[in-house]
Design a protein around this motif. Structure first.
Motif, PDB file in Angstrom:
ATOM      1  N   VAL A  17       0.841  -1.192   0.000  1.00 53.32           N
ATOM      2  CA  VAL A  17       0.000   0.000   0.000  1.00 53.32           C
ATOM      3  C   VAL A  17       0.878   1.244   0.000  1.00 53.32           C
ATOM      4  CG1 VAL A  17      -1.779   1.275   1.226  1.00 53.32           C
ATOM      5  CG2 VAL A  17      -1.804  -1.226   1.223  1.00 53.32           C
ATOM      6  N   ALA A  18       1.901   1.220   0.870  1.00 52.56           N
ATOM      7  CA  ALA A  18       2.795   2.366   0.939  1.00 52.56           C
ATOM      8  C   ALA A  18       3.490   2.577  -0.398  1.00 52.56           C
ATOM      9  CB  ALA A  18       3.811   2.161   2.040  1.00 52.56           C
ATOM     10  N   LEU A  19       3.893   1.468  -1.018  1.00 52.53           N
ATOM     11  CA  LEU A  19       4.565   1.576  -2.318  1.00 52.53           C
ATOM     12  C   LEU A  19       3.656   2.216  -3.345  1.00 52.53           C
ATOM     13  CD1 LEU A  19       6.584  -1.743  -2.723  1.00 52.53           C
ATOM     14  CD2 LEU A  19       7.475   0.598  -2.726  1.00 52.53           C
ATOM     15  N   ALA A  20       2.410   1.725  -3.384  1.00 49.49           N
ATOM     16  CA  ALA A  20       1.461   2.253  -4.366  1.00 49.49           C
ATOM     17  C   ALA A  20       1.197   3.730  -4.098  1.00 49.49           C
ATOM     18  CB  ALA A  20       0.156   1.465  -4.311  1.00 49.49           C
ATOM     19  N   ALA A  21       0.911   4.055  -2.815  1.00 43.53           N
ATOM     20  CA  ALA A  21       0.621   5.440  -2.479  1.00 43.53           C
ATOM     21  C   ALA A  21       1.833   6.318  -2.787  1.00 43.53           C
ATOM     22  CB  ALA A  21       0.231   5.557  -1.009  1.00 43.53           C
ATOM     23  N   ARG A 273       5.093   2.555  11.099  1.00 40.75           N
ATOM     24  CA  ARG A 273       3.879   3.259  11.466  1.00 40.75           C
ATOM     25  C   ARG A 273       2.714   2.284  11.601  1.00 40.75           C
ATOM     26  NH1 ARG A 273       3.414   6.629  13.083  1.00 40.75           N
ATOM     27  NH2 ARG A 273       5.297   6.237  14.219  1.00 40.75           N
ATOM     28  N   GLY A 274       1.990   2.165  10.507  1.00 40.80           N
ATOM     29  CA  GLY A 274       0.762   1.375  10.582  1.00 40.80           C
ATOM     30  C   GLY A 274       1.008  -0.080  10.964  1.00 40.80           C
ATOM     31  N   SER A 275       2.259  -0.550  10.834  1.00 36.46           N
ATOM     32  CA  SER A 275       2.512  -1.957  11.156  1.00 36.46           C
ATOM     33  C   SER A 275       2.263  -2.165  12.643  1.00 36.46           C
ATOM     34  CB  SER A 275       3.952  -2.313  10.811  1.00 36.46           C
ATOM     35  OG  SER A 275       4.817  -1.355  11.388  1.00 36.46           O
ATOM     36  N   PRO A 276       1.327  -3.016  12.946  1.00 33.12           N
ATOM     37  CA  PRO A 276       0.908  -3.159  14.336  1.00 33.12           C
ATOM     38  C   PRO A 276       1.968  -3.877  15.172  1.00 33.12           C
ATOM     39  CG  PRO A 276      -0.168  -4.769  12.954  1.00 33.12           C
ATOM     40  CD  PRO A 276       0.642  -3.922  12.046  1.00 33.12           C
TER      41      PRO A 276
ATOM     42  N   LEU B 135     -16.095   6.574  17.181  1.00 35.62           N
ATOM     43  CA  LEU B 135     -16.265   5.138  16.988  1.00 35.62           C
ATOM     44  C   LEU B 135     -15.351   4.626  15.885  1.00 35.62           C
ATOM     45  CD1 LEU B 135     -18.129   2.746  17.908  1.00 35.62           C
ATOM     46  CD2 LEU B 135     -19.408   3.180  15.809  1.00 35.62           C
ATOM     47  N   VAL B 136     -15.353   5.357  14.769  1.00 41.65           N
ATOM     48  CA  VAL B 136     -14.521   4.938  13.640  1.00 41.65           C
ATOM     49  C   VAL B 136     -13.046   4.999  14.023  1.00 41.65           C
ATOM     50  CG1 VAL B 136     -13.716   5.675  11.363  1.00 41.65           C
ATOM     51  CG2 VAL B 136     -16.165   5.456  11.816  1.00 41.65           C
ATOM     52  N   GLY B 137     -12.654   6.085  14.693  1.00 46.67           N
ATOM     53  CA  GLY B 137     -11.259   6.236  15.085  1.00 46.67           C
ATOM     54  C   GLY B 137     -10.820   5.125  16.025  1.00 46.67           C
ATOM     55  N   ILE B 138     -11.667   4.814  16.996  1.00 51.05           N
ATOM     56  CA  ILE B 138     -11.296   3.805  17.992  1.00 51.05           C
ATOM     57  C   ILE B 138     -11.263   2.410  17.368  1.00 51.05           C
ATOM     58  CG2 ILE B 138     -12.080   2.635  20.088  1.00 51.05           C
ATOM     59  CD1 ILE B 138     -13.163   5.413  20.999  1.00 51.05           C
ATOM     60  N   THR B 139     -12.290   2.097  16.568  1.00 45.47           N
ATOM     61  CA  THR B 139     -12.296   0.756  15.959  1.00 45.47           C
ATOM     62  C   THR B 139     -11.129   0.599  14.999  1.00 45.47           C
ATOM     63  OG1 THR B 139     -13.898   1.608  14.379  1.00 45.47           O
ATOM     64  CG2 THR B 139     -14.757   0.274  16.177  1.00 45.47           C
ATOM     65  N   ALA B 140     -10.796   1.693  14.285  1.00 48.52           N
ATOM     66  CA  ALA B 140      -9.658   1.599  13.368  1.00 48.52           C
ATOM     67  C   ALA B 140      -8.377   1.355  14.157  1.00 48.52           C
ATOM     68  CB  ALA B 140      -9.536   2.872  12.533  1.00 48.52           C
ATOM     69  N   THR B 147      -7.715  -4.831   6.921  1.00 44.19           N
ATOM     70  CA  THR B 147      -8.367  -4.240   5.752  1.00 44.19           C
ATOM     71  C   THR B 147      -9.386  -3.193   6.191  1.00 44.19           C
ATOM     72  OG1 THR B 147      -8.185  -6.424   4.801  1.00 44.19           O
ATOM     73  CG2 THR B 147      -9.500  -4.830   3.583  1.00 44.19           C
ATOM     74  N   TYR B 148     -10.087  -3.498   7.296  1.00 38.91           N
ATOM     75  CA  TYR B 148     -11.068  -2.537   7.817  1.00 38.91           C
ATOM     76  C   TYR B 148     -10.393  -1.196   8.054  1.00 38.91           C
ATOM     77  CZ  TYR B 148     -13.994  -0.166  11.261  1.00 38.91           C
ATOM     78  OH  TYR B 148     -14.741   0.768  11.932  1.00 38.91           O
ATOM     79  N   ASP B 149      -9.263  -1.221   8.736  1.00 37.74           N
ATOM     80  CA  ASP B 149      -8.521  -0.004   9.044  1.00 37.74           C
ATOM     81  C   ASP B 149      -8.180   0.758   7.767  1.00 37.74           C
ATOM     82  OD1 ASP B 149      -7.010   1.890  10.395  1.00 37.74           O
ATOM     83  OD2 ASP B 149      -5.186   0.688  10.273  1.00 37.74           O
ATOM     84  N   ARG B 150      -7.664   0.022   6.784  1.00 34.44           N
ATOM     85  CA  ARG B 150      -7.230   0.674   5.550  1.00 34.44           C
ATOM     86  C   ARG B 150      -8.406   1.306   4.823  1.00 34.44           C
ATOM     87  NH1 ARG B 150      -3.096  -3.409   4.469  1.00 34.44           N
ATOM     88  NH2 ARG B 150      -1.205  -2.495   5.359  1.00 34.44           N
ATOM     89  N   VAL B 151      -9.480   0.527   4.722  1.00 37.34           N
ATOM     90  CA  VAL B 151     -10.651   1.033   3.987  1.00 37.34           C
ATOM     91  C   VAL B 151     -11.219   2.265   4.686  1.00 37.34           C
ATOM     92  CG1 VAL B 151     -13.035   0.510   3.349  1.00 37.34           C
ATOM     93  CG2 VAL B 151     -11.232  -1.179   2.953  1.00 37.34           C
ATOM     94  N   VAL B 152     -11.341   2.163   6.012  1.00 41.48           N
ATOM     95  CA  VAL B 152     -11.884   3.280   6.772  1.00 41.48           C
ATOM     96  C   VAL B 152     -11.005   4.520   6.604  1.00 41.48           C
ATOM     97  CG1 VAL B 152     -12.042   4.124   9.138  1.00 41.48           C
ATOM     98  CG2 VAL B 152     -13.291   2.083   8.453  1.00 41.48           C
TER      99      VAL B 152
END
Lengths: 280, 334, 546
Positions: A17-21, A273-276, B135-140, B147-152
């Protein structure tokens, strides 16, 4: 609470995703630099008697409300959109973050002074502020960048300060103080690394806000002058084509969406970052 | 530290004896009054600096020198600026916001109903948007990286990247012009039924929600994720605390400061920053009134609007700061 | 904040005049065949009209076949709205104000669709020397509050425009009335500073409507007009309800008229298309496409004398060079401006301000056309071909940013570089207009050619846009006022048009049409050649059906 500072972030590879963005962002920047060279027509050249023309071979993105080639205008517009919004957002976010950390580190007096100054600044009606700027400084791209930056600095400051204040009350910052580290060292070495995520997110938002603000300011006579226009300005000047579904209004809006979404997706997906870190 | 984590929200009560919150708030309110004064001086100075005065704006193209001189005298514009400012301030301190220089009507009358309109629109938007954004911020944040996080995230950014006037115009074209489900104008008459109210506010509230949703949702997620990536929460995670509990019990209290600030910033936009919505939907609110007042250099009216916006902003950030203090009592020692 | 510019866009003021239809007498056709009531000859006609009016036969529009229907409500949106909205005639400054004035008040005279000034509150307006005038007033008329209409109201209403403290926008016109005095309860004598056969037209200007003697608070709108104020909130809306005692019997047709301003064009159009309003005034040419694509809506095209002009200060360095001025006139791509900027809703102009719809328009004056070679020649002669000039434009002057872009594009073809300075509409009239040496202006139609030329081209006029100073022109202008022979007067106006076309620093590429969009349920709505909304007097003339 978070008594251990974050140091030495793990370097994760860039996600797809990062690459594409990132690729889209780079492409947008390339447009800003080379766009005008690719344009077939001048940005102000009226090339067709047909206004709001649909997409065609001659005009791949149609024509605008005066019969100008939209492809050429969008190519030119990249320069005015990114070239203004990026420095303005960097300035706003940079200044806001630095001042926010400074307020957090330097204690109550400076904090109060800075905070109330920022509150005053944000309380000044944007319209009056912008009109005074035009009246006093005239119209130029530099003035436009600075005005947009000033308008959005207090917001960045507020967010950054609220995080930095929390961080500066942590034990690891106290420990750093005890070690005799200076304010700047604490700001950059201890606090900043622990607030990169919100600061970058805030920057991404400021960038979007400023992209959208440009056309308003230009409309007040501040900045980009005809025949040139930023993408937001193009949406605005062609808005009457919307009911007929003219590409002249949709294309620049899509361009803005592509640019701002990709910038923010890139921010979300930067390594580390986004990597949990679930820790399971 | 582990103890603190286990105690969760309880720990804050055991720390020290900070200055009473009431005293802090009282001090902030006192400072806020000073700040209002400063803003009124700046707004006055700014309006004075703008080219053209109210006499020229009233007369427009018809501003002959004699007409200008006559009108200026009638409006006391010949008095020095500081005197006019003090005159206004003196009136305000006695509860009199003055009269419009343009039409002579009392500012309180002009502002009154529009303020109610503006507050109502702001309230509806807040009620719709804030819970949803949180709600959206917390669930994300809870499901970050999924995928949910990314889409949101993508949708959230998409909402804010559409120029407001484009969304508003498009919405009107579809729902008012084409489908005729909703009115194109949001002129709510007195005695309107609940359904009429709902119909009138649907599009403006939707437009405003789109504009402010992203900042709240994204900053909530960012603040939470930032806390979640700190080592103490990671440690809690290692202890086997479930992700949802991790976010709600451990991260959220510590992220409240920035979240409250992001919400305050977003909401402060809802009074003065909604010119486009008021324009496109012909909604008689304060933002448009202020724009008109600035165009005509109608100082008392400009000041009244600026004071209201400023007060609203100061209240919002005060609440945000108090929430931050409550969430992190250590700050009170600063 | 973003629409700030749009808000101020149409707020220009001045003596913008409308003409207006006194909805037509059954025998009106013969009357209106007479030219404007400006000569002694036609005064007889005026008196006759007065007689007819008082006979109460003002019911049927002569042109409209179906009978007007009584009842119903109308919702109308104008394009101007701000807290500046006023019911004080002396300060009325835009179409919203003008429309309201004609709902609540009447003038002594009123324009019909041919620019004849017919008696309204006056019974007759007479003179023998064009200097001393006798105005007989209609009897038995009452104001909305029940008080009788008398000569004291007329003296008060007209004289207050002369008082500098009133800061009336028509003061320059009112000061021509040296003395205004009552001669009994139903007669007023006016003595002018010099002969002016156009006084009946001057009295038909909307700011000249009659208010009650001694009025201080104008927000109640106490007049003699067809409607009474039910609600008036500046910047929000007005609601007018039928005046049951209106002196034109059978009128108005409507029970109620709600009027408010929607400053945003798209919002105005959408409100019409969604059925929220019945008339959207002052729409952009682009919006006509949307109107025409929808069912049940029409566009009213009023070919008025409104123009946006390129101004060059004749006494400014470089810009004032006569060759530069001429080059700019030759660089006007008039057809392109008409077609691209106004989508055909405009007529090509000839760098002089008298519109084709005006009786004094000189059609024999040769039309100046786009001529790149001549433009280049004159620029070279001025030594300016390679210099850069800054051109000030603003949405305040209708269409000027786009006209500037077209001029810029045209000039590029001969290698001449024009830089456009697009400035805020907010404050344009006080800060740029008349100040910037190379800029655009916008002039609304005026009821008579003489007023127009006096306001904008007389050497001493404060609004002499290009600083045009020509003694021959000035003499003609004054002589034309006193001249009672129509043919001679026409000749004088033709000469003046030629002088402006050749020597003034004004480029007038097109005259812009006024466009109103309306629902077809609105009947009796037809154009008047000088302003939108039937010369702003639609309220007592239209009715609704269906």
């Amino acid at each position: 609470m978070s008594d251990e500072p974050i140091r030495g972030r793990r370097r994760a590879p860039l996600s797809p995703v990062a690459l594409a963005a990132g690729a889209v962002v780079v492409a947008c920047f390339a447009l800003a630099v080379f766009g005008p060279a690719l344009a077939l027509h001048g940005e102000g050249a009226i090339v067709s008697r047909h206004i709001f023309a649909p997409m065609s071979a001659a005009f791949p993105l149609g024509t605008d409300y005066l019969g100008r080639d939209m492809l050429s205008r969008v190519l030119y517009g990249a320069r005015f959109t990114i070239g203004v919004a990026l420095p303005a957002a960097l300035l706003a976010s940079g200044a806001g973050t630095m001042l926010g950390m400074l307020a957090a580190v330097r204690g109550r007096t400076l904090d109060a002074a800075l905070s109330r100054t920022m509150d005053t600044l944000i309380s000044l009606p944007t319209l009056i502020f912008s009109l005074v700027v035009v009246a006093a400084l005239g119209s130029s791209i530099t003035v436009l960048v600075l005005t947009a930056a000033v308008i959005y600095t207090p917001g960045s400051y507020r967010i950054a300060r609220s995080i930095a204040v929390d961080l500066s009350a942590t034990d690891f910052v106290k420990a750093a103080r005890a070690r005799g580290e200076g304010g700047l060292a604490i700001m950059l070495g201890e606090i900043l690394p622990n607030m990169v995520m919100p600061v970058l997110t805030d920057f991404g938002l400021r960038f979007v806000f400023i992209v959208l603000l440009l056309s308003s300011l230009s409309f007040l006579g501040l900045g980009i002058q005809p025949p040139y226009s930023d993408w937001g300005g193009m949406v605005r000047e062609n808005i009457e084509g919307l009911s007929a579904g003219a590409p002249a209004v949709i294309v620049p809006a899509v361009a803005i969406a592509i640019l701002t979404i990709s910038v923010n997706l890139l921010i979300d997906n930067l390594p580390g970052r986004g990597s949990p870190r679930r820790g399971e | 530290m582990a103890e603190a984590i286990a105690a969760g929200g309880e720990r804050r009560r055991r720390i020290g004896a900070p200055p009473p919150l009431a005293a802090l708030i009282a001090r902030r309110i006192a400072i806020s009054l000073l700040l209002l004064l400063a803003v009124s001086v700046l707004v006055f100075a700014g309006t004075e600096m703008l080219p053209g005065d109210v006499a020229q704006m009233i007369l427009g193209q018809g501003a002959t020198p004699q007409a200008l001189a006559g009108l200026r005298a009638a409006l006391h514009l010949n008095e020095p600026a500081w005197l006019r400012y003090l005159h206004w301030l003196w009136g305000l301190l006695h509860g009199n916001a003055g009269h419009s220089l343009v039409n002579g009507m009392s500012v309180a009358t002009l502002v009154g109903r529009r303020l109610i309109n503006s507050l109502r629109l702001a309230l509806f938007t807040t009620v719709v948007t804030v819970p949803l954004a949180l709600l959206v911020g917390i669930t994300a944040a809870i499901w970050r990286g999924t995928t949910y996080d990314r889409v949101v995230n993508m949708l959230t950014i998409a909402t804010v990247s559409v120029p407001e006037f484009l969304f508003a115009t498009l919405a009107v074209l579809i729902f008012a012009v084409r489908l005729r489900w909703l009115p194109a104008l949001s002129l709510v008459m007195r005695g309107a039924s609940f359904l009429e109210l709902l119909r009138a506010y649907a599009l403006p509230v939707a437009t405003l929600s789109l504009a402010i949703f992203a900042q709240m949702a994204r900053m909530t997620r960012a603040a939470l994720v930032n806390i979640l990536s700190s080592s103490y929460v990671e440690m809690a995670a290692l202890k086997g605390v479930r992700p949802i509990r991790l976010v709600l019990r451990h991260a959220l209290p510590n992220a409240l400061g920035p979240v409250a600030n992001a919400v305050a910033l977003s909401l402060s936009f809802l009074l003065g920053g909604v010119v486009i919505v008021e324009t496109v939907f012909s909604y008689p609110g304060l933002a448009k009134l202020m724009v008109d007042a600035v165009s005509t250099r109608d100082m008392p009216l400009v000041q009244a609007c600026a004071m209201i916006f400023c007060t609203a902003y100061l209240l919002l950030v005060l609440v945000a700061d108090v929430i931050a203090l409550l969430a992190n009592p250590r700050l009170r020692h600063r | 904040m973003t629409d700030a510019a749009g808000v101020a866009a149409k707020q220009q003021t001045g003596l913008t005049m409308s003409d207006d239809i006194l909805p037509t007498l059954p025998g009106g056709a013969a009357l209106s065949g007479d030219l404007p009531v400006t000569s002694r000859r036609s005064l007889l006609g005026m008196a006759m009209a007065g007689g007819l009016v008082s006979a109460g036969s003002l019911v049927l529009p002569a042109e409209a076949a179906p009978a007007p229907k009584r009842g119903g409500k109308l919702v109308v949106a104008g394009y101007a709205s701000s807290t500046k909205d006023t019911l004080d005639p002396a300060h009325a400054s835009n179409s919203t104000d003008y429309s309201r004035l004609f709902m609540f008040y009447n003038g002594l005279t009123v324009f019909d669709r041919h620019l004849n000034a017919l008696p309204d509150l006056a019974q007759s307006v007479e003179t023998t020397d064009a200097k001393n005038w006798v105005i007989k007033l209609r009897k038995g008329i009452t104001f909305h509050d029940g008080s009788p209409f008398t000569s004291a109201d007329v003296v008060f209403s007209l004289a207050r425009h002369k008082d500098p403290a009133t800061s009336s926008v028509v003061r320059p016109i009112a000061t021509q009335m040296q003395e205004i005095k009552a001669a009994g309860p139903h007669e007023v004598h006016i003595t002018l500073t010099g002969p002016n056969s156009e006084l009946p037209s001057l009295l038909a200007i909307y700011q000249m409507v009659i208010v009650k003697d001694g009025t201080k608070d104008f927000s109640k709108g106490i007049g003699t007009g067809p409607f009474m104020v039910k609600e008036f909130s500046p910047g929000v809306r007005s609601i007018a309800v039928r005046n049951p005692h209106y002196f034109h019997h059978g009128k108005p047709y409507l029970d109620e008229v709600t009027f408010f301003g929607i400053t945003n064009n798209a919002a105005r159009v959408n409100a019409l298309l969604s059925g929220d309003i019945d008339i959207a005034s002052g729409i952009t040419p682009l919006a006509t496409r949307q109107i025409k694509a929808a069912k049940g809506f029409e566009v009213l095209n009023t070919a008025a004398g409104n123009y946006t002009d390129l101004i060059m200060h004749l006494d400014a360095p470089t810009i004032g060079n006569p060759d530069f001025v001429l080059a700019m006139k030759y660089l006007q791509d008039r057809e392109r401006i008409r077609d691209s900027v106004f989508l055909g809703y405009a007529t090509v102009g000839n760098d002089q301000p008298v519109a084709p719809s005006n009786p004094y328009y000189d059609a024999s004056l040769p039309q100046r056309a786009l001529d790149l070679e001549k433009a280049k020649f004159h620029l070279k002669k001025a030594g300016m071909l390679s210099s850069k000039v800054r051109l000030v434009s603003s949405v305040a002057a209708t269409g000027s940013p786009d006209m500037a872009v077209i001029l810029q594009d045209t000039a590029r073809k001969i290698g001449f570089d024009i830089q456009i300075d697009r400035v805020p509409a907010n404050g344009y009239w006080s800060n740029y207009w008349l100040k910037a040496p190379f800029a655009y202006g916008n002039i609304n139609p005026r009821p008579t050619a003489n007023i127009l030329l006096t306001l904008f081209f007389q050497s001493t006029a404060p609004w002499n846009e290009s600083h045009f100073k020509n003694p021959t022109f000035d003499k003609l202008l004054v002589a034309a006022r006193a001249e009672t022979d129509l043919a001679k007067r026409k000749q004088m106006y033709a000469e003046m048009q030629k002088l402006i076309r050749d020597d003034a620093g004004i480029g007038i590429p097109v005259f812009i049409s006024d466009l109103d969009a309306y629902s077809t349920r609105v009947k009796g709505f037809y154009p008047i050649p000088t302003g939108d909304l039937m010369g702003f007097n639609f309220a007592q003339n239209v009715w609704v059906d269906g």
